[in-house]
Design an enzyme around this catalytic site. Sequence first.
Site, PDB file in Angstrom:
ATOM      1  N   ASP A  49     -31.210   6.220 -29.690  1.00  0.00           N
ATOM      2  CA  ASP A  49     -31.466   7.485 -29.097  1.00  0.00           C
ATOM      3  C   ASP A  49     -31.123   8.805 -29.953  1.00  0.00           C
ATOM      4  O   ASP A  49     -30.044   9.027 -30.317  1.00  0.00           O
ATOM      5  CB  ASP A  49     -30.282   7.604 -27.739  1.00  0.00           C
ATOM      6  CG  ASP A  49     -30.319   8.578 -26.952  1.00  0.00           C
ATOM      7  OD1 ASP A  49     -30.901   9.602 -27.399  1.00  0.00           O
ATOM      8  OD2 ASP A  49     -29.446   8.523 -25.846  1.00  0.00           O
ATOM      9  N   ARG A  83     -50.505   7.297 -12.491  1.00  0.00           N
ATOM     10  CA  ARG A  83     -49.287   6.535 -12.957  1.00  0.00           C
ATOM     11  C   ARG A  83     -49.408   5.831 -14.233  1.00  0.00           C
ATOM     12  O   ARG A  83     -48.835   5.901 -15.126  1.00  0.00           O
ATOM     13  CB  ARG A  83     -48.977   5.667 -11.973  1.00  0.00           C
ATOM     14  CG  ARG A  83     -47.813   4.757 -12.339  1.00  0.00           C
ATOM     15  CD  ARG A  83     -46.903   3.934 -11.420  1.00  0.00           C
ATOM     16  NE  ARG A  83     -47.771   3.372 -10.211  1.00  0.00           N
ATOM     17  CZ  ARG A  83     -48.699   2.364 -10.121  1.00  0.00           C
ATOM     18  NH1 ARG A  83     -49.013   1.697 -11.223  1.00  0.00           N
ATOM     19  NH2 ARG A  83     -49.443   2.354  -9.017  1.00  0.00           N
ATOM     20  N   TYR A 112     -23.717   8.682 -24.226  1.00  0.00           N
ATOM     21  CA  TYR A 112     -23.903   9.292 -23.077  1.00  0.00           C
ATOM     22  C   TYR A 112     -23.365   8.478 -21.997  1.00  0.00           C
ATOM     23  O   TYR A 112     -23.463   7.403 -21.694  1.00  0.00           O
ATOM     24  CB  TYR A 112     -25.288   9.628 -23.077  1.00  0.00           C
ATOM     25  CG  TYR A 112     -25.907  10.081 -21.925  1.00  0.00           C
ATOM     26  CD1 TYR A 112     -25.494  11.478 -21.501  1.00  0.00           C
ATOM     27  CD2 TYR A 112     -26.756   9.860 -20.959  1.00  0.00           C
ATOM     28  CE1 TYR A 112     -25.826  12.278 -20.368  1.00  0.00           C
ATOM     29  CE2 TYR A 112     -26.844  10.447 -19.534  1.00  0.00           C
ATOM     30  CZ  TYR A 112     -26.540  11.762 -19.646  1.00  0.00           C
ATOM     31  OH  TYR A 112     -26.875  12.430 -18.331  1.00  0.00           O
ATOM     32  N   LYS A 117     -33.505  17.867 -23.592  1.00  0.00           N
ATOM     33  CA  LYS A 117     -32.784  18.502 -24.426  1.00  0.00           C
ATOM     34  C   LYS A 117     -33.527  19.105 -25.417  1.00  0.00           C
ATOM     35  O   LYS A 117     -34.406  20.388 -24.915  1.00  0.00           O
ATOM     36  CB  LYS A 117     -31.671  17.564 -24.825  1.00  0.00           C
ATOM     37  CG  LYS A 117     -31.076  16.607 -23.902  1.00  0.00           C
ATOM     38  CD  LYS A 117     -30.216  17.146 -22.776  1.00  0.00           C
ATOM     39  CE  LYS A 117     -29.939  16.256 -21.675  1.00  0.00           C
ATOM     40  NZ  LYS A 117     -29.207  14.890 -22.034  1.00  0.00           N
TER      41      LYS A 117
HETATM   42  C1  LIG Z   1     -29.157  13.627 -21.526  1.00  0.00           C
HETATM   43  C2  LIG Z   1     -29.080  12.405 -22.382  1.00  0.00           C
HETATM   44  C3  LIG Z   1     -29.514  11.239 -21.690  1.00  0.00           C
HETATM   45  C4  LIG Z   1     -30.288  11.225 -20.407  1.00  0.00           C
HETATM   46  O1  LIG Z   1     -31.345  11.731 -20.270  1.00  0.00           O
HETATM   47  P1  LIG Z   1     -32.035  12.538 -18.875  1.00  0.00           P
HETATM   48  O2  LIG Z   1     -33.174  13.265 -19.196  1.00  0.00           O
HETATM   49  O3  LIG Z   1     -30.807  13.390 -18.195  1.00  0.00           O
HETATM   50  O4  LIG Z   1     -32.181  11.407 -17.928  1.00  0.00           O
HETATM   51  C5  LIG Z   1     -29.731  10.236 -22.552  1.00  0.00           C
HETATM   52  N1  LIG Z   1     -28.799  10.084 -23.735  1.00  0.00           N
HETATM   53  C6  LIG Z   1     -28.447  11.490 -24.165  1.00  0.00           C
HETATM   54  C7  LIG Z   1     -27.684  11.309 -25.450  1.00  0.00           C
HETATM   55  C8  LIG Z   1     -28.320  12.407 -23.445  1.00  0.00           C
HETATM   56  O5  LIG Z   1     -27.863  13.573 -24.023  1.00  0.00           O
END
Ligand SMILES: *Cc1c(COP(=O)(O)O)cnc(C)c1O
Length: 384
Positions: free
Chosen positions: A175, A51, A103, A200
């Site tokens: 983000d 962890r 998001y 992504k």
């Molecule tokens: C998918 C996404 C998230 C969340 O990420 P996860 O890996 O699904 O928890 C946050 N911000 C954006 C812009 C996203 O496309």
Amino acid sequence: MKKNKMKFNTKTIHGGQAPEKGYGAVMPPIYQTSTYSQSSPGEHKGYEYSRTHNPTRKALENSLASIENGNYGLAFGSGLAAIDAVLKLLKSGDEVISTNDLYGGSYRLFTKIFESFGIKFHFTSMKDASQLENIINSNTKMIWVETPTNPMMNIIDIKSLSKIAKKKKILLAVDNTFASPFLQKPLDLGANIVMHSATKYLAGHSDVILGALVVKDKKLADKLYFIQNSSGAICGPMDSFLTLRGIKTLHVRMKRHCENAKKIAIFLSNHSKIDKVFWPGFKNHPNHEIATEQMSDFGAMISFTTKKNSFKNTQQILKNFKIFTLAESLGGVESLACHPASMTHASIPKKERELSGLVDSLIRLSVGIEDVKDLISDLNQAIR
Ligand SMILES: *Cc1c(COP(=O)(O)O)cnc(C)c1O
């Protein structure tokens, strides 16, 4: 060559990495272990419990730090787990200003989880950075930005926001999921924290859920490592490995993603049945200039509305697709289509989402790296 002097396309492959010491494995092995032997209590090779630290995760974290031009990387079990860790820097009574077009899962985490712990969120477009000064008060501790925004593809001026954040001593977190560091490096533009849903573009093959944070500042990194270990939302060694492998081809994939998206955006904008196309590469996009300044290309996310503007017609187009797959998520090698109003953004109240332009007929595309001619024929047959 000093590793921080490497160009981006070399960093994706070598950044923060060296052949493994045991057998010289070129790829970091998957250290599928929870614990590590100690020769006497406290005597070990730097690893005690997975962890806290794991060599495969560490290799990924070093790679993440390298490609975002930061000093410290942290990997989590999901993008939302990474955001959750950032919000735990705050305490009850603190306030956050966030982009309003973001998001859906982030919005849900903010309003449904952290609001009940006494953190207050303000949602605003941030189109005009100077407006922000009116909302900032002595409790404001963080600005949360997504750019390009999801799904309207607005571009937020990170540099201008970072100037305000610095002046007011507020953390600026970006983000960077939609752009990836191939297109945009928020830390270079003055942000304090860059966050990724590595699920992504970074991992890039729709086969893993993983989140990431990168920072430059040691104090901030130590706080985040403490939260990562204390709350425990880490990713496993296998997922770390898959993401690390994905990152190695990030620049090659992103180049093709962007090339394909440009052709598709132009195709859609010339289509008689299409009303609006949201893609920052168009000269008449309201934030085209900022996009050109802070991004190296315009990305592969496109949203559009149809002239018919009916929910039924939109559903039909989505049904007609043969190559574009109707699915949540984005950033993988395959092209996806999504209906934000009923899928990714269903947790945002209709009134609120329509304020930012997210109407029922909006379709969002994640343009993949297939042959663009096939993608355009698919769109052509689907939009009737
Ligand atoms: C998918 C996404 C998230 C969340 O990420 P996860 O890996 O699904 O928890 C946050 N911000 C954006 C812009 C996203 O496309």
